[in-house]
Design a protein around this motif. Sequence first.
Motif, PDB file in Angstrom:
ATOM      1  N   TYR A   1       0.862  -1.181   0.000  1.00 42.32           N
ATOM      2  CA  TYR A   1       0.000   0.000   0.000  1.00 42.32           C
ATOM      3  C   TYR A   1       0.900   1.233   0.000  1.00 42.32           C
ATOM      4  O   TYR A   1       2.098   1.141   0.259  1.00 42.32           O
ATOM      5  CB  TYR A   1      -0.939  -0.002   1.212  1.00 42.32           C
TER       6      TYR A   1
ATOM      7  N   ASP B   1      -4.817   2.168   0.267  1.00 43.47           N
ATOM      8  CA  ASP B   1      -4.902   1.002  -0.613  1.00 43.47           C
ATOM      9  C   ASP B   1      -5.457   1.499  -1.935  1.00 43.47           C
ATOM     10  O   ASP B   1      -6.651   1.778  -2.063  1.00 43.47           O
ATOM     11  CB  ASP B   1      -5.825  -0.052   0.002  1.00 43.47           C
TER      12      ASP B   1
ATOM     13  N   THR C   1      -5.781   0.003  -4.845  1.00 44.78           N
ATOM     14  CA  THR C   1      -6.658  -0.937  -5.536  1.00 44.78           C
ATOM     15  C   THR C   1      -8.082  -0.859  -5.004  1.00 44.78           C
ATOM     16  O   THR C   1      -9.035  -0.804  -5.774  1.00 44.78           O
ATOM     17  CB  THR C   1      -6.114  -2.377  -5.389  1.00 44.78           C
ATOM     18  N   ALA C   2      -8.233  -0.855  -3.686  1.00 43.32           N
ATOM     19  CA  ALA C   2      -9.564  -0.793  -3.076  1.00 43.32           C
ATOM     20  C   ALA C   2     -10.076   0.651  -2.981  1.00 43.32           C
ATOM     21  O   ALA C   2     -11.227   0.863  -2.608  1.00 43.32           O
ATOM     22  CB  ALA C   2      -9.531  -1.420  -1.685  1.00 43.32           C
TER      23      ALA C   2
ATOM     24  N   ARG D   1      -9.325   3.004  -0.779  1.00 43.94           N
ATOM     25  CA  ARG D   1      -9.720   3.321   0.593  1.00 43.94           C
ATOM     26  C   ARG D   1      -8.470   3.617   1.412  1.00 43.94           C
ATOM     27  O   ARG D   1      -7.378   3.167   1.087  1.00 43.94           O
ATOM     28  CB  ARG D   1     -10.528   2.196   1.218  1.00 43.94           C
TER      29      ARG D   1
END
Length: 188
Positions: free
Chosen positions: A95, A112, A114-115, A117
Motif C-alpha cells: 500500500y 490502498d 486498488t480498493a 480506501r
Amino acid sequence: MILLVFGAGCTDSVEVNASENITPAPPLYYEQGTTSIALSLPEITVNDPGNFTANLTTVLETLLADQRAGILLENGWNITSVRMASEEDDPNRTYAEVEFRHDGLSFFIGVDETARRTLDGRCGAEWWLSTPVSGPLPEGYHQATDKLTNTNHVFDERNKRMAMIYNDTTIFYLYPSYSIINMEGILD
C-alpha cells in the motif's frame, strides 16, 4: 503545388523543444466548505521511486476523501512524501503510505490504491512509557497509549501541551484548533 512546397518548407524550419511540451501536473485540491487547499504533486517526494508502484494522483484523490487528511491539511500540515509499504502479516500486500508534516512532527496514513480506501494512521513521535522502561522523557514529541480509551496521546514537551489524540482511524484532537478536550489529569 506552390502552396504545398511553401507549407513543407515552413514545417521543416520549426524546432520543437521537448521540455516545453511537458505539461506540469495540475494541482489536486482539498475542498471543504469555503476551504480550498492546493496540493502540488511535484512538491511531494516519492521515496524509493523505483519501487513505487501506485499512481500518485489516485492515492492522493483517495486520501483527500479521508477526514483525517482534511483535519491535518486545515490545520497547516503538509503532505511531504509518499512511499510503498507492506503489511506485517502479508509482505506481498503493499500500500502507499503518505506522510504529513507540521512543526517537526509526522503523521502517516496508508492508502490502498486498488480498493480506493484509506488504511490505519499513525504518528511518527517516539513511543514513551516511563523513565525506567523508555529512558528519559524526550525533549520534543512523544506518544503513549491510553489503555482505557485505546487512543494514542501525543505530547509536546517543548510547549508542555497535548499535540494530538488519535487511534488507527480517527483524529480526536489536534492542537490548536480541531477540537476541545478536557485536559484535566492528562498531563499529570
